[in-house]
Motif scaffolding. Structure first.
Motif, PDB file in Angstrom:
ATOM      1  N   LYS A 290       0.845  -1.180   0.000  1.00  0.00           N
ATOM      2  CA  LYS A 290       0.000   0.000   0.000  1.00  0.00           C
ATOM      3  C   LYS A 290       0.884   1.236   0.000  1.00  0.00           C
ATOM      4  O   LYS A 290       1.827   1.338   0.799  1.00  0.00           O
ATOM      5  CB  LYS A 290      -0.907  -0.001   1.227  1.00  0.00           C
ATOM      6  N   ILE A 291       0.575   2.165  -0.898  1.00  0.00           N
ATOM      7  CA  ILE A 291       1.270   3.445  -0.937  1.00  0.00           C
ATOM      8  C   ILE A 291       0.229   4.530  -0.740  1.00  0.00           C
ATOM      9  O   ILE A 291      -0.769   4.575  -1.471  1.00  0.00           O
ATOM     10  CB  ILE A 291       2.012   3.652  -2.269  1.00  0.00           C
ATOM     11  N   ILE A 292       0.450   5.404   0.239  1.00  0.00           N
ATOM     12  CA  ILE A 292      -0.486   6.499   0.498  1.00  0.00           C
ATOM     13  C   ILE A 292       0.294   7.768   0.767  1.00  0.00           C
ATOM     14  O   ILE A 292       1.495   7.733   1.044  1.00  0.00           O
ATOM     15  CB  ILE A 292      -1.412   6.202   1.698  1.00  0.00           C
ATOM     16  N   GLU A 293      -0.402   8.883   0.686  1.00  0.00           N
ATOM     17  CA  GLU A 293       0.224  10.161   1.026  1.00  0.00           C
ATOM     18  C   GLU A 293       0.030  10.418   2.520  1.00  0.00           C
ATOM     19  O   GLU A 293      -0.925   9.922   3.132  1.00  0.00           O
ATOM     20  CB  GLU A 293      -0.378  11.285   0.193  1.00  0.00           C
ATOM     21  N   LYS A 294       0.959  11.198   3.079  1.00  0.00           N
ATOM     22  CA  LYS A 294       0.820  11.530   4.495  1.00  0.00           C
ATOM     23  C   LYS A 294      -0.508  12.241   4.724  1.00  0.00           C
ATOM     24  O   LYS A 294      -1.030  12.918   3.848  1.00  0.00           O
ATOM     25  CB  LYS A 294       1.994  12.374   4.976  1.00  0.00           C
ATOM     26  N   ARG A 295      -1.036  12.009   5.885  1.00  0.00           N
ATOM     27  CA  ARG A 295      -2.331  12.533   6.346  1.00  0.00           C
ATOM     28  C   ARG A 295      -3.524  11.740   5.797  1.00  0.00           C
ATOM     29  O   ARG A 295      -4.646  11.994   6.219  1.00  0.00           O
ATOM     30  CB  ARG A 295      -2.508  14.026   6.043  1.00  0.00           C
ATOM     31  N   GLN A 296      -3.268  10.796   4.894  1.00  0.00           N
ATOM     32  CA  GLN A 296      -4.367   9.932   4.465  1.00  0.00           C
ATOM     33  C   GLN A 296      -4.579   8.827   5.489  1.00  0.00           C
ATOM     34  O   GLN A 296      -3.788   8.635   6.410  1.00  0.00           O
ATOM     35  CB  GLN A 296      -4.073   9.328   3.093  1.00  0.00           C
ATOM     36  N   SER A 297      -5.654   8.085   5.323  1.00  0.00           N
ATOM     37  CA  SER A 297      -5.935   6.957   6.204  1.00  0.00           C
ATOM     38  C   SER A 297      -5.747   5.653   5.436  1.00  0.00           C
ATOM     39  O   SER A 297      -5.802   5.610   4.207  1.00  0.00           O
ATOM     40  CB  SER A 297      -7.353   7.051   6.748  1.00  0.00           C
ATOM     41  N   VAL A 298      -5.517   4.581   6.199  1.00  0.00           N
ATOM     42  CA  VAL A 298      -5.296   3.267   5.592  1.00  0.00           C
ATOM     43  C   VAL A 298      -5.754   2.201   6.582  1.00  0.00           C
ATOM     44  O   VAL A 298      -5.750   2.420   7.800  1.00  0.00           O
ATOM     45  CB  VAL A 298      -3.802   3.080   5.235  1.00  0.00           C
ATOM     46  N   ALA A 299      -6.179   1.068   6.033  1.00  0.00           N
ATOM     47  CA  ALA A 299      -6.613  -0.044   6.882  1.00  0.00           C
ATOM     48  C   ALA A 299      -6.015  -1.345   6.378  1.00  0.00           C
ATOM     49  O   ALA A 299      -5.903  -1.567   5.164  1.00  0.00           O
ATOM     50  CB  ALA A 299      -8.132  -0.135   6.904  1.00  0.00           C
ATOM     51  N   PHE A 300      -5.646  -2.181   7.317  1.00  0.00           N
ATOM     52  CA  PHE A 300      -5.098  -3.499   7.003  1.00  0.00           C
ATOM     53  C   PHE A 300      -6.011  -4.556   7.607  1.00  0.00           C
ATOM     54  O   PHE A 300      -6.582  -4.355   8.676  1.00  0.00           O
ATOM     55  CB  PHE A 300      -3.691  -3.659   7.607  1.00  0.00           C
ATOM     56  N   TRP A 301      -6.077  -5.681   6.933  1.00  0.00           N
ATOM     57  CA  TRP A 301      -6.959  -6.752   7.367  1.00  0.00           C
ATOM     58  C   TRP A 301      -6.173  -8.023   7.644  1.00  0.00           C
ATOM     59  O   TRP A 301      -5.186  -8.313   6.944  1.00  0.00           O
ATOM     60  CB  TRP A 301      -8.021  -7.003   6.290  1.00  0.00           C
ATOM     61  N   CYS A 302      -6.605  -8.781   8.637  1.00  0.00           N
ATOM     62  CA  CYS A 302      -5.939 -10.024   8.997  1.00  0.00           C
ATOM     63  C   CYS A 302      -6.967 -11.092   9.339  1.00  0.00           C
ATOM     64  O   CYS A 302      -7.917 -10.835  10.108  1.00  0.00           O
ATOM     65  CB  CYS A 302      -5.014  -9.817  10.197  1.00  0.00           C
ATOM     66  N   ASN A 303      -6.778 -12.266   8.785  1.00  0.00           N
ATOM     67  CA  ASN A 303      -7.591 -13.423   9.138  1.00  0.00           C
ATOM     68  C   ASN A 303      -6.670 -14.471   9.745  1.00  0.00           C
ATOM     69  O   ASN A 303      -5.828 -15.033   9.042  1.00  0.00           O
ATOM     70  CB  ASN A 303      -8.299 -13.982   7.904  1.00  0.00           C
TER      71      ASN A 303
END
Lengths: 115, 113
Positions: A11-24
């Motif tokens: 995942k590449i995002i800009e600072k101040r953005q939000s991101v979510a990761f998922w785990c099973n």
């Protein structure tokens, strides 16, 4: 036996953005861990769940990081807003409940780049 | 409090030579000790673990480690290195009264042909 599944892988995002990761986690594993691994360092524990309760979140930057474990199975880790120093690999692991000698099984991780 | 110290961030060995990775721990209660290996772009895989049974522990891929309480050490060895052993190795500790798995900083192993 299926292993620990994580998504996305990158995942590449800009600072101040939000991101979510998922785990099973592996089916039946009561303990779930989220680790942050910065390049060149060992994994650092962010949060540990026992079923759907938090056992340890002492190193989780709670002003920007949050995590939940739905019904004691899947888990999501969120960052909002992201900072440059959050660039790292986020590893999810699970182990069976029983004793501290239980092996932790790791997913392949999500590599986050904040630009 | 618990902590793990890995001595040497990089180790370079010739193929066929002995691999020795050092790990020391600090703990006021009996520890559970682990060695994990991480290949590029992969998660961590357990090599072996010490859980208070035999002090000499044998793991996968020909690795073994010896728990020495008097030295608070859990060093990892392999008699003969193979090119496929090139990876990063992490020592980890969990305490008998805790479920928090803590890792050392890691040692990168390179194998020379």
């Amino acid at each position: 036996e299926a292993g620990v599944a994580q998504s996305p892988r990158y995942k590449i995002i800009e600072k101040r953005q939000s991101v979510a990761f998922w785990c099973n986690p592996i089916s039946g594993h009561a303990t779930l861990y989220w680790y942050q691994q910065i390049l060149g360092q060992g994994p650092k524990l962010l949060i540990q769940f026992q079923n759907n309760g938090v056992v340890d979140d002492s190193q989780l930057p709670k002003d920007r990081f949050s995590a939940e474990r739905l019904k004691g199975v899947d888990s999501t880790l969120k960052i909002q807003p992201a900072k440059l120093e959050d660039s790292a690999v986020y590893l999810c692991a699970s182990s069976s409940y029983g004793n501290p000698g239980s092996e932790a099984f790791f997913g392949q991780g999500t590599r986050l780049t904040v630009v | 409090a618990q902590s793990v110290t890995q001595l040497g961030s990089h180790v370079s060995v010739s193929e066929g030579a002995l691999v020795l990775l050092r790990c020391n721990y600090s703990s006021s209660v009996p520890p559970y000790l682990f060695w994990y290996v991480q290949y590029p772009n992969q998660g961590l895989q357990l090599l072996l673990k010490y859980t208070s049974a035999a002090t000499l522990v044998k793991g996968i891929n020909g690795f073994e480690a010896e728990f020495k309480k008097s030295e608070t050490s859990f060093h990892l060895t392999k008699p003969s290195a193979h090119m496929s052993d090139a990876a990063e190795y992490f020592c980890a500790v969990n305490l008998s009264n805790d479920y928090k798995l803590s890792f050392g900083a890691g040692t990168t192993v390179t194998v020379r042909a």
